[in-house]
Design an enzyme around this catalytic site. Structure first.
Site, PDB file in Angstrom:
ATOM      1  N   LYS A 483       0.843  -1.197   0.000  1.00  0.00           N
ATOM      2  CA  LYS A 483       0.000   0.000   0.000  1.00  0.00           C
ATOM      3  C   LYS A 483       0.880   1.248   0.000  1.00  0.00           C
ATOM      4  O   LYS A 483       2.082   1.179   0.261  1.00  0.00           O
ATOM      5  CB  LYS A 483      -0.920  -0.003   1.219  1.00  0.00           C
ATOM      6  N   ARG A 582      -9.859   0.157  15.825  1.00  0.00           N
ATOM      7  CA  ARG A 582      -9.795   0.896  14.568  1.00  0.00           C
ATOM      8  C   ARG A 582     -10.909   0.387  13.653  1.00  0.00           C
ATOM      9  O   ARG A 582     -11.840   1.110  13.352  1.00  0.00           O
ATOM     10  CB  ARG A 582      -8.406   0.747  13.915  1.00  0.00           C
ATOM     11  N   TYR A 709      16.541  31.479   2.762  1.00  0.00           N
ATOM     12  CA  TYR A 709      15.407  32.351   3.042  1.00  0.00           C
ATOM     13  C   TYR A 709      15.393  32.799   4.508  1.00  0.00           C
ATOM     14  O   TYR A 709      15.742  32.032   5.411  1.00  0.00           O
ATOM     15  CB  TYR A 709      14.091  31.619   2.742  1.00  0.00           C
ATOM     16  N   MET A 758      12.102  24.830  -1.501  1.00  0.00           N
ATOM     17  CA  MET A 758      11.239  23.874  -2.178  1.00  0.00           C
ATOM     18  C   MET A 758      12.050  22.830  -2.938  1.00  0.00           C
ATOM     19  O   MET A 758      11.735  21.638  -2.906  1.00  0.00           O
ATOM     20  CB  MET A 758      10.295  24.594  -3.151  1.00  0.00           C
TER      21      MET A 758
END
Length: 815
Positions: A483, A582, A709, A758
């Protein structure tokens, strides 16, 4: 090897059923990787974990005409059978006879580390002195060594073979098969040490190989090794090598990076340049020199051979290519062994069409016509759509290749032809000698061209699965969780590899993950752990098996089954609530559940639950309570159903900590990626994932200047700052900037400085010697490890892996 069926039967006391005059030259033991059927027999190897007889039909489907097996299977007609008492012992007996009748000078290498590298180095140094045969890959086990020995033929004068063991009493069997004239013992380390009561027992087992050796060459830095060898083999010629100066072969003195290294061999000195100076490389070089001296190679030649050594690249890589191609890059080396390995790897992919780029085979002391006849036979068996031959030598024999074949003088000529870039929806295998630089073709064919890559080692995944299987009873099934894009590694690529290696079930979270796998040819049973209502039609259409955890889901899914016209009992998996709270049916719902299930046209494939805290020793009592609830409720439901579904509750940490509760199946996820909460288990697993990039630029930042930054990093003295092309869009969380996290450069940790951008981040490389632009940077693998990196991120390894952006290029390697 060149025996008739009758000769093999006489040697091994096997029973013949069929044609006794058939000639056998090769024995295949894995039906998935049969690359040639001509004069090949398939041996069905039975072990306590598995039966090779399950794969006889697959071998016959591939046109194998001789089967070696412990039992005859009468449903398969028109094949010849060799019926043996024990398949492994048969192989060993045949190999023993073959070796002892070969009149071959032999070198046997054992130890914990360095066996394969030394074997390859010795081969590079000796092939042009003596016609030489060697173990393929790392074939050194109870099965691998016999298969290696069966490669010997009358043209060889020297054999170099690895011998490996993992538990007591194995070396006695291997020494009975193979007794080398020269015995070489490498470093003794922790590999398999857990299976021995003491280091002494491990050493005694390893050196048993040398009972018949005339010369024993061993790493004398280990005091216990030195003691045991001198006690047991004092009458033989013993030569110790190592970094300590009390060995007979050692390095004269520590020297600076730019100076040559001088090795003292008894009273001789040999000097040569060495680029890598780590302990392992230097120790292996000492072992190499010692063997070469004992093979009567003079000092000048030894230096020439060391200077021409090529790096031992033991890996293939698979990458996503342009035009929906898969590119398998094996441009590191080329000989017959590595060609066979590459063709085996090719068979793991299901694309119907494939093409091959193949160069001259360089550095093989062999008759060209015979060599390329054998090469063409191997290639022709693969039914390539196109074959591209590069090099003047192989091009002379282009008529031997049955596929559409084109020839080129060099790699650039193939590039200029544009033939490769016209291929669509194929597997393209690049296989060449290093001098032809066919890695240039990879650069043209790959879809994503980034310096930042995620490397996934498929063999490490298989190792980790097999380690967990070794803890289980024979017949216990295994479901692999794929998964979330197989934890970020690539759902299809990992699933295809696991399917090839006969995983029993795959587990996905959502139906669309399973549908995508089915569309790409995955046929293994797939369980959908979270079947959403809108996905029921797709689940049924693509033969997926849903987890059912409530009456609402059961009723809605059954309605979808009826509406679809499905006329058989549909397979479902029932989730039981045992304390995680769950999903799942509770104990008071079991009577109603059993009545409902028995009234519907469904079949419960499995009953399962999930352990919430199996990785936490402090929660052992809670885990035991969960196991007790599961046992009670699943047994009750089985009684009510009137048949016995598969039961499973153990996850990766459950397999290692609560093995006695394995039931019929276990589920593996993070364990196959090489992570375990138990430090002892962690030592047995191999790291699977490497997140790498390179240094784009190095700048000097002076006092008072700032980095990144918001000017978050201002050094108090001049420092070297490197920029690397990976950022938060690639999956690096911003919270590990500003000296919280580190990356590895030249095996030294470098702190991340300033805010993470980024697409980029900056690291302080002031303390990294000889650092330069283009150097590799390890985001995580060994230094820092995946677990350490997750620590910087204040999270778990699952989240780190699943956060890596799809834009990061995945490369799949087999080492």
């Amino acid at each position: 090897m060149n025996y008739t069926v009758k000769q093999i039967a006489d040697i091994t006391n096997a029973q013949i059923i069929g044609d006794k005059d058939l000639v056998i030259r090769n024995i295949a033991f894995d039906s998935r990787i049969i690359y040639s059927t001509k004069n090949t027999a398939f041996i069905a190897i039975n072990t306590h974990k598995n039966s090779g007889e399950k794969f006889i039909e697959s071998a016959i489907d591939r046109s194998i005409g001789v089967i070696i097996s412990e039992h005859k299977h009468p449903q398969f007609e028109n094949v010849t059978w060799l019926i043996v008492e024990n398949s492994v012992e048969f192989l060993q007996k045949l190999a023993k006879y073959h070796f002892e009748n070969s009149h071959l000078k032999s070198i046997g290498i054992t130890g914990s580390n360095g066996k394969t590298i030394l074997k390859e180095w010795l081969y590079q140094c000796l092939w042009n002195e003596f016609p030489t045969v060697k173990s393929p890959k790392s074939f050194n086990s109870q099965i691998g060594l016999p298969l290696s020995l069966l490669q010997i033929n009358s043209s060889y004068e020297l054999g170099i073979f690895e011998v490996g063991i993992s538990k007591p009493h194995e070396m006695e069997k291997l020494e009975n098969i193979f007794h080398p004239q020269i015995g070489l013992l490498t470093h003794i380390g922790t590999a398999h040490a857990a299976n021995f009561e003491s280091e002494e027992e491990l050493i005694n087992e390893k050196i048993m190989l040398f009972k018949g050796s005339e010369i024993i060459i061993y790493n004398g830095d280990n005091i216990l090794v030195d003691k045991k060898i001198n006690e047991l083999y004092s009458s033989k010629k013993l030569i110790s090598y190592g970094l300590k100066k009390d060995n007979q072969v050692f390095i004269k003195e520590n020297v600076s990076k730019d100076e040559k290294i001088t090795v003292v061999y008894f009273d001789e000195e040999i000097s040569f340049p060495v680029h890598q100076r780590d302990e392992a490389t230097l120790t292996n070089a000492l072992a190499l020199i010692t063997v070469l001296k004992e093979m009567n190679i003079d000092n000048q030649k030894i230096v020439e051979k060391i200077n021409s050594l090529k790096a031992v690249e033991m890996r293939l890589e698979a990458i996503e290519g342009i035009k929906n191609n898969i590119v398998i890059n094996d441009s590191f080396n080329l000989d017959l062994d590595s060609l066979k390995t590459a063709l085996q790897f090719l068979n793991e992919y299901k694309k119907p069409k494939k093409s091959l780029v193949l160069t001259d085979i360089v550095g093989v002391n062999s008759n060209s016509k015979e060599l390329y006849e054998e090469v063409s036979e191997l290639v022709n068996d693969q039914n390539f759509d196109s074959v591209f031959l590069i090099g003047s030598e192989i091009s002379k024999f282009s008529e031997l290749f049955k596929s559409k074949t084109s020839t080129f003088v060099n790699t650039q000529e193939l590039i200029d032809s544009k033939h490769l870039t016209e291929i669509e929806n194929q597997i393209i295998l690049l296989k060449g000698a290093r001098k032809f630089e066919i890695e240039k073709l990879k650069d043209i064919l790959e879809l994503r061209k980034h310096d930042t890559v995620l490397e996934i080692n498929l063999n490490a995944i298989l190792h980790n699965i097999n380690y967990h299987k070794s803890l289980l009873k024979p017949g216990t099934k295994m479901m692999a969780m794929v998964k979330a894009n197989a934890y970020g590694l690539g759902s299809y690529e990992i699933s295809e590899f696991l399917q090839h290696h006969h995983i029993d079930y795959l587990g996905v979270a959502y139906a669309d993950e399973g549908v995508e796998l089915r569309k790409k040819g995955i046929t293994t049973p797939i369980v959908v752990m979270n079947p959403e209502q809108h996905s029921y039609e797709a689940i049924i259409e693509y033969n997926l098996e849903p987890e059912i955890y409530s009456f609402r889901v059961l009723e809605l899914f059954y309605e979808a089954v009826q509406k679809s016209g499905y006329d058989k009992k549909y397979p479902i998996h029932i989730k039981l609530e045992t304390g995680m709270h769950r999903l799942g049916f509770k104990d008071f719902e079991l009577d109603q559940l059993s009545e409902t299930l028995n009234s519907k046209n469904v079949k419960v494939q499995s009953l399962f639950s999930h352990l919430s805290s199996s990785d936490m020793p402090e929660e052992k009592q809670f885990t035991i309570k969960q196991l007790e609830i599961f046992e009670k409720n699943s047994a009750y439901l089985i009684d009510k159903l009137g048949y016995t579904p598969i039961r499973h509750i153990l996850n990766s940490s459950g397999i290692t900590s609560y093995t006695e509760h394995q039931y019929d199946m276990v589920r593996i996820g993070i364990g196959m990626i090489g992570e375990s909460p138990c430090s002892e288990i962690q030592k047995q697993l191999r790291s699977v994932v490497s997140f790498k990039t390179v240094i784009s630029q190095i700048s000097t930042v002076d006092t008072g200047e700032s980095v990144g930054y918001s000017r978050k990093y201002k050094p108090d003295h001049a420092v070297k700052i490197a920029t690397i092309p990976v950022g938060y869009a690639d999956g690096i969380p911003r919270l590990i900037g500003n000296q919280v996290g580190n990356v590895g450069v030249n095996k030294i940790l470098a702190p991340i400085v300033g805010n993470i951008c980024m697409d980029m981040m900056m690291i302080n490389v002031d303390k990294i010697p000889d650092v330069k632009e283009g150097d590799m940077v390890t985001v995580f693998n060994a230094k820092p490890s995946l677990k350490e990196f997750a620590g910087y991120c204040k999270t778990i390894t699952y989240e780190v892996l699943t956060s890596i952006s799809p834009r990061v290029k995945r490369i799949y390697i087999k080492d």
